[in-house]
Design a protein around this motif. Sequence first.
Motif, PDB file in Angstrom:
ATOM      1  N   ALA A 172       6.747 -11.419  -2.971  1.00  0.00           N
ATOM      2  CA  ALA A 172       7.176 -10.616  -4.113  1.00  0.00           C
ATOM      3  C   ALA A 172       6.991 -11.393  -5.401  1.00  0.00           C
ATOM      4  O   ALA A 172       6.564 -10.844  -6.434  1.00  0.00           O
ATOM      5  CB  ALA A 172       8.638 -10.202  -3.943  1.00  0.00           C
ATOM      6  N   LEU A 173       7.295 -12.673  -5.364  1.00  0.00           N
ATOM      7  CA  LEU A 173       7.114 -13.525  -6.538  1.00  0.00           C
ATOM      8  C   LEU A 173       5.626 -13.599  -6.896  1.00  0.00           C
ATOM      9  O   LEU A 173       5.247 -13.530  -8.068  1.00  0.00           O
ATOM     10  CB  LEU A 173       7.684 -14.905  -6.248  1.00  0.00           C
ATOM     11  CG  LEU A 173       7.765 -15.927  -7.372  1.00  0.00           C
ATOM     12  CD1 LEU A 173       8.982 -16.827  -7.178  1.00  0.00           C
ATOM     13  CD2 LEU A 173       6.509 -16.782  -7.395  1.00  0.00           C
ATOM     14  N   GLN A 174       4.769 -13.714  -5.892  1.00  0.00           N
ATOM     15  CA  GLN A 174       3.330 -13.766  -6.142  1.00  0.00           C
ATOM     16  C   GLN A 174       2.844 -12.454  -6.760  1.00  0.00           C
ATOM     17  O   GLN A 174       2.032 -12.457  -7.700  1.00  0.00           O
ATOM     18  CB  GLN A 174       2.575 -14.027  -4.843  1.00  0.00           C
ATOM     19  CG  GLN A 174       1.060 -14.124  -5.044  1.00  0.00           C
ATOM     20  CD  GLN A 174       0.302 -14.009  -3.741  1.00  0.00           C
ATOM     21  OE1 GLN A 174       0.714 -13.259  -2.847  1.00  0.00           O
ATOM     22  NE2 GLN A 174      -0.785 -14.739  -3.615  1.00  0.00           N
ATOM     23  N   ARG A 175       3.342 -11.324  -6.262  1.00  0.00           N
ATOM     24  CA  ARG A 175       2.902 -10.026  -6.805  1.00  0.00           C
ATOM     25  C   ARG A 175       3.284  -9.892  -8.272  1.00  0.00           C
ATOM     26  O   ARG A 175       2.521  -9.346  -9.072  1.00  0.00           O
ATOM     27  CB  ARG A 175       3.499  -8.885  -5.984  1.00  0.00           C
ATOM     28  CG  ARG A 175       2.801  -8.660  -4.656  1.00  0.00           C
ATOM     29  CD  ARG A 175       3.212  -7.344  -4.041  1.00  0.00           C
ATOM     30  NE  ARG A 175       4.600  -7.347  -3.643  1.00  0.00           N
ATOM     31  CZ  ARG A 175       5.029  -7.726  -2.440  1.00  0.00           C
ATOM     32  NH1 ARG A 175       4.170  -8.155  -1.539  1.00  0.00           N
ATOM     33  NH2 ARG A 175       6.311  -7.690  -2.144  1.00  0.00           N
ATOM     34  N   GLU A 176       4.490 -10.387  -8.644  1.00  0.00           N
ATOM     35  CA  GLU A 176       4.902 -10.343 -10.048  1.00  0.00           C
ATOM     36  C   GLU A 176       3.922 -11.115 -10.923  1.00  0.00           C
ATOM     37  O   GLU A 176       3.531 -10.664 -12.000  1.00  0.00           O
ATOM     38  CB  GLU A 176       6.307 -10.941 -10.197  1.00  0.00           C
ATOM     39  CG  GLU A 176       7.423 -10.103  -9.598  1.00  0.00           C
ATOM     40  CD  GLU A 176       8.754 -10.837  -9.630  1.00  0.00           C
ATOM     41  OE1 GLU A 176       8.790 -11.963 -10.170  1.00  0.00           O
ATOM     42  OE2 GLU A 176       9.749 -10.292  -9.132  1.00  0.00           O
ATOM     43  N   ARG A 177       3.522 -12.287 -10.458  1.00  0.00           N
ATOM     44  CA  ARG A 177       2.594 -13.126 -11.227  1.00  0.00           C
ATOM     45  C   ARG A 177       1.247 -12.419 -11.394  1.00  0.00           C
ATOM     46  O   ARG A 177       0.669 -12.387 -12.485  1.00  0.00           O
ATOM     47  CB  ARG A 177       2.395 -14.469 -10.524  1.00  0.00           C
ATOM     48  CG  ARG A 177       3.606 -15.374 -10.525  1.00  0.00           C
ATOM     49  CD  ARG A 177       3.442 -16.527  -9.544  1.00  0.00           C
ATOM     50  NE  ARG A 177       2.293 -17.369  -9.874  1.00  0.00           N
ATOM     51  CZ  ARG A 177       2.341 -18.420 -10.674  1.00  0.00           C
ATOM     52  NH1 ARG A 177       3.480 -18.775 -11.230  1.00  0.00           N
ATOM     53  NH2 ARG A 177       1.257 -19.133 -10.926  1.00  0.00           N
TER      54      ARG A 177
ATOM     55  N   PRO B 224       9.661  -8.185 -16.868  1.00  0.00           N
ATOM     56  CA  PRO B 224       9.423  -7.105 -17.835  1.00  0.00           C
ATOM     57  C   PRO B 224       8.716  -5.918 -17.189  1.00  0.00           C
ATOM     58  O   PRO B 224       9.020  -4.769 -17.487  1.00  0.00           O
ATOM     59  CB  PRO B 224       8.554  -7.781 -18.893  1.00  0.00           C
ATOM     60  CG  PRO B 224       8.947  -9.218 -18.844  1.00  0.00           C
ATOM     61  CD  PRO B 224       9.228  -9.502 -17.401  1.00  0.00           C
ATOM     62  N   ALA B 225       7.790  -6.206 -16.278  1.00  0.00           N
ATOM     63  CA  ALA B 225       7.101  -5.126 -15.577  1.00  0.00           C
ATOM     64  C   ALA B 225       8.079  -4.318 -14.733  1.00  0.00           C
ATOM     65  O   ALA B 225       7.993  -3.090 -14.650  1.00  0.00           O
ATOM     66  CB  ALA B 225       5.993  -5.700 -14.705  1.00  0.00           C
TER      67      ALA B 225
ATOM     68  N   ALA C 205       7.979 -18.559 -10.788  1.00  0.00           N
ATOM     69  CA  ALA C 205       7.968 -17.107 -10.954  1.00  0.00           C
ATOM     70  C   ALA C 205       7.762 -16.746 -12.415  1.00  0.00           C
ATOM     71  O   ALA C 205       8.003 -17.551 -13.318  1.00  0.00           O
ATOM     72  CB  ALA C 205       9.288 -16.516 -10.458  1.00  0.00           C
ATOM     73  N   VAL C 206       7.330 -15.511 -12.640  1.00  0.00           N
ATOM     74  CA  VAL C 206       7.303 -15.003 -14.011  1.00  0.00           C
ATOM     75  C   VAL C 206       8.751 -14.889 -14.489  1.00  0.00           C
ATOM     76  O   VAL C 206       9.694 -14.810 -13.701  1.00  0.00           O
ATOM     77  CB  VAL C 206       6.612 -13.633 -14.092  1.00  0.00           C
ATOM     78  CG1 VAL C 206       5.187 -13.711 -13.591  1.00  0.00           C
ATOM     79  CG2 VAL C 206       7.385 -12.583 -13.302  1.00  0.00           C
ATOM     80  N   SER C 207       8.931 -14.867 -15.791  1.00  0.00           N
ATOM     81  CA  SER C 207      10.273 -14.771 -16.357  1.00  0.00           C
ATOM     82  C   SER C 207      10.912 -13.441 -15.974  1.00  0.00           C
ATOM     83  O   SER C 207      10.250 -12.399 -15.942  1.00  0.00           O
ATOM     84  CB  SER C 207      10.210 -14.893 -17.884  1.00  0.00           C
ATOM     85  OG  SER C 207       9.681 -16.143 -18.249  1.00  0.00           O
TER      86      SER C 207
ATOM     87  N   ARG D 187      -0.603 -11.053 -14.850  1.00  0.00           N
ATOM     88  CA  ARG D 187      -1.951 -11.505 -15.209  1.00  0.00           C
ATOM     89  C   ARG D 187      -2.829 -10.303 -15.556  1.00  0.00           C
ATOM     90  O   ARG D 187      -3.561 -10.315 -16.553  1.00  0.00           O
ATOM     91  CB  ARG D 187      -2.590 -12.302 -14.071  1.00  0.00           C
ATOM     92  CG  ARG D 187      -1.969 -13.657 -13.796  1.00  0.00           C
ATOM     93  CD  ARG D 187      -2.831 -14.454 -12.825  1.00  0.00           C
ATOM     94  NE  ARG D 187      -4.109 -14.781 -13.442  1.00  0.00           N
ATOM     95  CZ  ARG D 187      -4.313 -15.861 -14.212  1.00  0.00           C
ATOM     96  NH1 ARG D 187      -3.317 -16.681 -14.463  1.00  0.00           N
ATOM     97  NH2 ARG D 187      -5.490 -16.087 -14.731  1.00  0.00           N
ATOM     98  N   ARG D 188      -2.772  -9.272 -14.732  1.00  0.00           N
ATOM     99  CA  ARG D 188      -3.591  -8.088 -14.999  1.00  0.00           C
ATOM    100  C   ARG D 188      -3.165  -7.425 -16.301  1.00  0.00           C
ATOM    101  O   ARG D 188      -3.997  -7.016 -17.103  1.00  0.00           O
ATOM    102  CB  ARG D 188      -3.467  -7.094 -13.841  1.00  0.00           C
ATOM    103  CG  ARG D 188      -4.156  -7.551 -12.558  1.00  0.00           C
ATOM    104  CD  ARG D 188      -4.302  -6.393 -11.579  1.00  0.00           C
ATOM    105  NE  ARG D 188      -3.003  -5.869 -11.162  1.00  0.00           N
ATOM    106  CZ  ARG D 188      -2.325  -6.316 -10.115  1.00  0.00           C
ATOM    107  NH1 ARG D 188      -2.814  -7.315  -9.377  1.00  0.00           N
ATOM    108  NH2 ARG D 188      -1.163  -5.786  -9.791  1.00  0.00           N
ATOM    109  N   ALA D 189      -1.829  -7.319 -16.508  1.00  0.00           N
ATOM    110  CA  ALA D 189      -1.340  -6.681 -17.729  1.00  0.00           C
ATOM    111  C   ALA D 189      -1.723  -7.463 -18.973  1.00  0.00           C
ATOM    112  O   ALA D 189      -1.921  -6.895 -20.047  1.00  0.00           O
ATOM    113  CB  ALA D 189       0.184  -6.531 -17.660  1.00  0.00           C
ATOM    114  N   ALA D 190      -1.841  -8.787 -18.824  1.00  0.00           N
ATOM    115  CA  ALA D 190      -2.202  -9.629 -19.963  1.00  0.00           C
ATOM    116  C   ALA D 190      -3.713  -9.720 -20.149  1.00  0.00           C
ATOM    117  O   ALA D 190      -4.182 -10.425 -21.047  1.00  0.00           O
ATOM    118  CB  ALA D 190      -1.612 -11.030 -19.774  1.00  0.00           C
ATOM    119  N   GLY D 191      -4.470  -9.022 -19.294  1.00  0.00           N
ATOM    120  CA  GLY D 191      -5.912  -9.050 -19.432  1.00  0.00           C
ATOM    121  C   GLY D 191      -6.542 -10.332 -18.960  1.00  0.00           C
ATOM    122  O   GLY D 191      -7.657 -10.668 -19.372  1.00  0.00           O
TER     123      GLY D 191
END
Length: 990
Positions: A936-941, A396-397, A379-381, A945-949
Amino acid sequence: MLNVTPIRGNNQYAAAHYFAAADDYYAKDHPGEWQGEGARLLGLTGPIEQAQFSRLLDGRLPNGERIQTTFDTTAHKKRMGLDLTFSAPKSVSMQALVAGDREVSAAHDRAVTRALEQAERLAEARKKVKGKSCHERTGNMVIGKFRHEMSRAKDPQLHTHAVVLNMTRRADGAWRALSNEDIFRVQHEIDALYKAELAHSLQKLGYAIRLVDDKGKFELAHISREQIEAFSARSYVIEQALADEGKTRASATALEKQVISLATRPRKDESDQQIIKQYWLEKSRELGIDYGARSPLDGHSEGPRSALDRAAALSLPVGLTPAQAVVQYAINHLTEREAVVQESALTATALRRAVGLAGMEEVRAEIRRLVEQGALIEAVSTYRAAGSRDGPALSPAGWASFLGEREGLTQQEARAYVAQAIQRGSLVPAETRYTTHKALAREKAILAIERSGRAALAPILTPAAVKTALEGSRLNADQRSAVEAIVATAHRFVGIQGDAGTGKTYTVNQAVALIRQASSGGGGGERGQGGYRTVALAPYGNQVTALRNAGLDAHTLASFLRAKDKSIDARTIVVLDEAGVVGARQMEQLMRAVEQAGARMVMIGDTKQTEAIEAGKPFAQLQQGGMPTTRIREITRQQDRELKTAVEHAAEGRVTQSLAHLKHVEEFREPTERHRAIVADYIALTEAERRDTLIVAGTNDARREINRMVRGSLALTGNGREFDTLTRVDMTQAQRRFAPSYQPGMVIQPERDYHRAGLMRGKTYRVREALPGNMLVLQRPDGTMATLNPRRATQLSVYQLERAELAVGDTVRINRNDAGRDLTNGDRMRVAGVSGGAVTLESLEPREGRPVRSLELPSTRPLHLEHAYASTVHSAQGLTSERALIALDTRSRTTSMNLYYVAISRARQEARVYTNSLGELPDAIARRFDRSTALALQRERQWLRRAAGLPPKGALDGKSALSRQPLGSLEPQRKAPASGKEPAGYGRFD
């Protein structure tokens, strides 16, 4: 074994004396030693001096500086530190202390040191930034280690008290009190590391080990269980004290065990070490113990052949390395119950299985390898507010979205603000989480099956026909909409989300009546030919009984899924009751069966009540994914206006308002006092009222104690006969396939014949011991022995054998389905006779003054019965009674909104709550256990990714650039919100 105990009080001198001079006869040899970066920073080296140690316990540093005192708010005592007690297995203690093998003692010391190094990484201190409380990971501790070598009963017991002092140094050089929450959180991981390191060192010395359970406990192979028990006098004393009370460790409550332990503990006085050790040697000779059992390797090398032998002896599957096998075991074990697992649980479970096979480095390397391959999805942090162990952990999102909604910030402002909070420590990292490709694929499949069934069928009746048919009906508006959703839908799958007590079963019955009418040619001639059949399913036996009582053809979900011929077709409507407690595995199987048969399916449940025991929350996911769902809100069960209002508030999560409308909420600090009050109120009712009263306990210990108290108050204790009874042991599939999971005395009941092992379906077999090679030795009813590899015999039910008194008048619960006697798991009955070789049972509800049914159970074999005056909340869900008496302990992690909502909503007239703290109750109830999902974990990732460009990738992208992307790169970290002041919601980070 590791025990973690807070050191509290106001007498640091007494505490220092206990550890540094606990027994003069060995304090001279082992005066204690320092460990930790914090100790090095303070210049603490060499033997521990007792006076200096007491000053440090008091918070006084060697330079005269004093750390601010912190207090335990529960005990109202000063916090001086933590005692991490590492105890070697009994056989290891015997080898070290009786045989005098100093290398074994040194192996214990090294394992303790290694485990403490792991614990030290978790050290934190509080600090304030702009008046806000934050956490700083300091990574340094001051630890005093004291090795002791004898139990209070004068048995050999090699153990080390590692006293972690209440101090740590921050990056700014200031010494502050230690924040130790994380040590408690990963206690099992530290314990597993100690055992794994110790076993590995002992094997290098040439000793073979024997696994004792699936928790990482082991013994030296050359010392038998009987020889070990002979050197466990203290354990024997406690067992005898329990036996005198007619109890066993299994049936005694935690409080009883604690009281007996204190009552039987002898004073720790001075003794002559030489006399005691001479006694140990003589006792060893009498027992025939051979302490010279090192292998020819002598610990200096280990070739491929010996590694394979060791793996086979420790029950590893073939074709896997030790690290692969133990991590796979941990994944299988944990993901049976949770789709998303935390790193500490994954590591600790793998290490427990890895005893003697792999260490921390190998386990972590294997986890990283699986992440790289994409078999494990990381998962993302996530972060939680500093000092909030039970608060939400969001990415963070997630925090940015929360602040944006709460404070009206733009996403840019909110993200910048979150980055600042992370940088200064007011948001602290939560544990790394993982899910699996299998869990993700299953959740995707469930949603895909539902979507493919939309608009795929012709309605049974038109909406107009339904409206006409329901004219004059007593159904309310929500219930009418639900009936229409069932009967007039063109969708294969529909949901009915109904709050507790809204008449969901009654509504389904009205829909079934319309379907029958349509099948017989009524209802405007809508599809009258051919007929429709309705099959009702539910997870638990008592729910099935309630559905049958309502006139439905009902079965347990498990029995339906096991059946080879499910007898469903395109003219079958499958009704799944209590869909909220069905896990993803069973939901996928059921939906596939419905789809393949061309049938229809109605899911009825409440996502706010208890969740599935197995992993996943598919009913909630299906609703979120757009499954056509009708909501029933109007409560019809509660006949008392105030209770109905309390349930309505609970359904919407309004804790304080809900409690305010309960007429009876009492505080009793001690558990026994609380349970005694519940029993007194229960006994004060008439016999008829007691039959319609539900006692709900938050834990099994509380349930057992209340049951015993009720029997005593009803004068049933001592007036019946004792019988062997069986209580189900909660084991995952991974545990059931691993022989050391089975403890001597457990009972196995096969669910099919295993002719090669000589085991027959439904018969009971007693576990004698687990052998190397993953073999179990079982005792047949005739006394002969059988061996079984549980990896090849997967359909086994496992029970704990107990002695229980049954008397005429006892209320009991059936805890296993028995189709031959028409008994369902969860059925409640009354004991009508205990004479001869049988127990006579009769139904609780009489008809015309006589029980509806009665039957006899032969007592020649153990009975699947348990006392049923009190129930856990899982057993209570789906039941209705006139009143509910509810025990809520705010300190129990089972206490939550889910438990409270289910418990109070069972009652029609009255719900009484008994708690240990009125002040802490609202916060304890406000906790919600909301499972994470793989999707839900996949959506966070993907969001990050989108936010990081970064370009979009699938969930299984291994170690992508995402995991390396610094959080602060999303926005300038020092940018403040546009308003120039912190939003009010920032208090959530304190």
